[in-house]
Design a protein around this motif. Structure first.
Motif, PDB file in Angstrom:
ATOM      1  N   MET A 167      16.734  -8.011   7.367  1.00  0.00           N
ATOM      2  CA  MET A 167      15.313  -7.774   7.143  1.00  0.00           C
ATOM      3  C   MET A 167      15.087  -7.436   5.685  1.00  0.00           C
ATOM      4  N   SER A 168      14.027  -7.993   5.090  1.00  0.00           N
ATOM      5  CA  SER A 168      13.758  -7.760   3.683  1.00  0.00           C
ATOM      6  C   SER A 168      13.294  -6.353   3.446  1.00  0.00           C
ATOM      7  N   THR A 169      13.792  -5.741   2.380  1.00  0.00           N
ATOM      8  CA  THR A 169      13.359  -4.410   1.999  1.00  0.00           C
ATOM      9  C   THR A 169      12.514  -4.479   0.740  1.00  0.00           C
ATOM     10  N   ARG A 170      12.225  -5.655   0.247  1.00  0.00           N
ATOM     11  CA  ARG A 170      11.480  -5.815  -0.992  1.00  0.00           C
ATOM     12  C   ARG A 170      10.435  -6.885  -0.779  1.00  0.00           C
ATOM     13  N   SER A 171       9.197  -6.624  -1.211  1.00  0.00           N
ATOM     14  CA  SER A 171       8.146  -7.614  -1.116  1.00  0.00           C
ATOM     15  C   SER A 171       7.167  -7.365  -2.247  1.00  0.00           C
ATOM     16  N   VAL A 172       6.347  -8.355  -2.533  1.00  0.00           N
ATOM     17  CA  VAL A 172       5.369  -8.198  -3.592  1.00  0.00           C
ATOM     18  C   VAL A 172       4.264  -7.263  -3.120  1.00  0.00           C
ATOM     19  N   PRO A 173       3.519  -6.621  -4.052  1.00  0.00           N
ATOM     20  CA  PRO A 173       2.385  -5.794  -3.649  1.00  0.00           C
ATOM     21  C   PRO A 173       1.373  -6.612  -2.862  1.00  0.00           C
ATOM     22  N   ALA A 174       0.604  -5.914  -2.009  1.00  0.00           N
ATOM     23  CA  ALA A 174      -0.354  -6.602  -1.147  1.00  0.00           C
ATOM     24  C   ALA A 174      -1.343  -7.433  -1.957  1.00  0.00           C
ATOM     25  N   ARG A 175      -1.747  -6.930  -3.128  1.00  0.00           N
ATOM     26  CA  ARG A 175      -2.732  -7.675  -3.926  1.00  0.00           C
ATOM     27  C   ARG A 175      -2.169  -8.992  -4.458  1.00  0.00           C
ATOM     28  N   ALA A 176      -0.830  -9.079  -4.565  1.00  0.00           N
ATOM     29  CA  ALA A 176      -0.208 -10.302  -5.081  1.00  0.00           C
ATOM     30  C   ALA A 176       0.123 -11.292  -3.979  1.00  0.00           C
ATOM     31  N   LEU A 177       0.051 -10.877  -2.712  1.00  0.00           N
ATOM     32  CA  LEU A 177       0.447 -11.751  -1.606  1.00  0.00           C
ATOM     33  C   LEU A 177      -0.353 -13.049  -1.563  1.00  0.00           C
ATOM     34  N   PRO A 178      -1.689 -13.022  -1.785  1.00  0.00           N
ATOM     35  CA  PRO A 178      -2.413 -14.297  -1.762  1.00  0.00           C
ATOM     36  C   PRO A 178      -1.870 -15.317  -2.762  1.00  0.00           C
ATOM     37  N   TRP A 179      -1.404 -14.852  -3.932  1.00  0.00           N
ATOM     38  CA  TRP A 179      -0.860 -15.778  -4.922  1.00  0.00           C
ATOM     39  C   TRP A 179       0.485 -16.343  -4.463  1.00  0.00           C
ATOM     40  N   VAL A 180       1.256 -15.532  -3.754  1.00  0.00           N
ATOM     41  CA  VAL A 180       2.501 -16.033  -3.176  1.00  0.00           C
ATOM     42  C   VAL A 180       2.195 -17.141  -2.174  1.00  0.00           C
ATOM     43  N   VAL A 181       1.205 -16.894  -1.326  1.00  0.00           N
ATOM     44  CA  VAL A 181       0.836 -17.887  -0.312  1.00  0.00           C
ATOM     45  C   VAL A 181       0.323 -19.163  -0.976  1.00  0.00           C
ATOM     46  N   VAL A 182      -0.496 -19.022  -2.036  1.00  0.00           N
ATOM     47  CA  VAL A 182      -0.989 -20.200  -2.755  1.00  0.00           C
ATOM     48  C   VAL A 182       0.174 -21.028  -3.293  1.00  0.00           C
TER      49      VAL A 182
END
Length: 405
Positions: free
Chosen positions: A1-16
């Protein structure tokens, strides 16, 4: 399981970014099919030779996948994405620019580049997305694969009527170019950041070492069950995609246009399956999405055998299953792996084996149809493959829930 992820505000850019990549991971393979007649006439190709333009990339998925995993491990995910997109763009240009050897060379480059993208996207999802959102982002990725296929299938023929088949195939490079520009920006922003991987720290005790070894063994066992499931998924998807229009024309007396339109529902409905899996996963036990998707997959060949007059329903049901099956499998991958390297290795093993099975499916179905003079035996083979998905998926879920201690 991942213990590291981008901040919530950056998630839309990851999805894009993921969506932009996904639009170029299936469309370039589908694009020649609407203009295959013009392409054959212009280049003087037989039907079998023209079939290489769609069959060869799938074989390359299986062949290049181990190398793609090594590339990701050495160069990093961003570099792998850039290599994928640059390769797809270069292959698109080459395929559109010359005689048949150039068309074939471009197809090879496209297939090899897409193989890299197939592996690296699950790695990025695992790295940048919190585990609770993994099914949703994986669903967006799967849906985008199908949207890319759909828009190229619908748009290539009209474009070819205006600019010719070469111009039509080249035009889809605009999508790849947009993704490449986006990911160049991503890579530039990440270049100054320190590299880090979320792999578990080396245990300092014998108990810790034992737990980590057991955890690694659990991931490996789960991965093998997912490999079994994905072999069933890929075999079924590519077999049905290749032969459903012909099957409907033979068994229901439909014209090729009508059977092709009915079979297209199999592709379109995949979007509903991809987006439906995370909704179900949020409200049901972990095994439920695999069980539901497996049942829908099984319903396709059974329905065509028992009640073929309901072919529209079975096409939609099968389409939901094929979109949901991909999402379900790779949501489990992103949830169980603990590092980028483990994600790349597990995904490579699953996809390499699955796409190898996919290369066997269409010719086997065709051979069985020719040998038996009907579609009963081929559909029974597809039934066996869909059962493989269900059994492998359920055993993978059960294995992933075990305590490594």
């Amino acid at each position: 399981m991942s213990t590291r992820s981008v901040p919530a505000r950056a998630l839309p850019w990851v999805v894009v970014g993921i969506v932009l990549v996904a639009l170029s991971l299936r469309g370039p393979i589908i694009a020649p099919t609407p203009v295959i007649t013009e392409l054959q006439a212009d280049l003087g190709l037989s039907a079998a030779t023209a079939g290489l333009l769609t069959g060869l990339p799938v074989l390359l998925f299986a062949v290049v996948t181990p190398l793609a995993s090594k590339l990701i491990g050495r160069a990093g995910p961003e570099a792998a994405v850039l290599a994928c997109l640059a390769g797809v763009l270069a292959g698109t240009v080459i395929r559109s620019a010359g005689p048949f050897p150039a068309v074939l060379a471009g197809t090879v480059v496209i297939g090899a580049a897409i193989a890299i993208g197939n592996i690296v996207v699950p790695v990025i999802i695992r790295r940048d997305v919190s585990w609770r959102r993994v099914p949703v982002v994986t669903a967006a990725y799967t849906a985008s694969l199908n949207v890319g296929s759909m828009i190229t299938a619908l748009g290539t023929a009209p474009l070819a009527a205006v600019v010719g088949w070469r111009g039509a195939l080249a035009a889809w490079g605009v999508l790849t170019l947009a993704a490449l520009v986006f990911w160049l920006g991503v890579a530039r922003r990440r270049a100054g950041a320190p590299a880090a991987d979320s792999a578990p720290a080396e245990p300092s005790t014998a108990t810790g070492a034992l737990r980590q070894a057991r955890g690694t063994a659990r991931v490996r066992r789960t991965g093998w069950w997912l490999t079994f499931a994905f072999c069933g998924q890929a075999f079924s998807y590519y077999s049905v995609t290749a032969w459903l229009p012909t099957l409907l024309a033979d068994t229901r007396g439909l014209s090729l246009a009508a059977s092709g339109a009915s079979a297209s529902l199999f592709q379109v409905a995949a979007i509903a399956g991809a987006l439906g899996v995370p909704l179900l996963a949020a409200r049901a036990p972990e095994w439920a999405p695999v069980a539901v998707i497996g049942a829908l997959w099984i319903a396709l060949p059974v329905g065509l055998l028992v009640a073929p007059e309901g072919y529209v329903v079975w096409s939609v049901v099968g389409g939901i299953a094929q979109g949901g099956g991909f999402t379900a499998i790779f949501s489990i991958v992103a949830r169980i792996v603990r590092s980028d390297a483990e994600a790349a290795g597990t995904s490579a093993r699953i996809q390499g084996s699955g796409y190898l099975a996919a290369t066997v499916g269409p010719p086997l179905m065709g051979a069985l149809n020719s040998a038996t003079g009907g579609w009963t035996v081929p559909l029974l083979i597809v039934l066996g493959a869909t059962v493989m998905f269900l059994v492998g998926g359920l055993l993978a879920v059960a294995e992933s829930r075990r305590d490594p201690a």
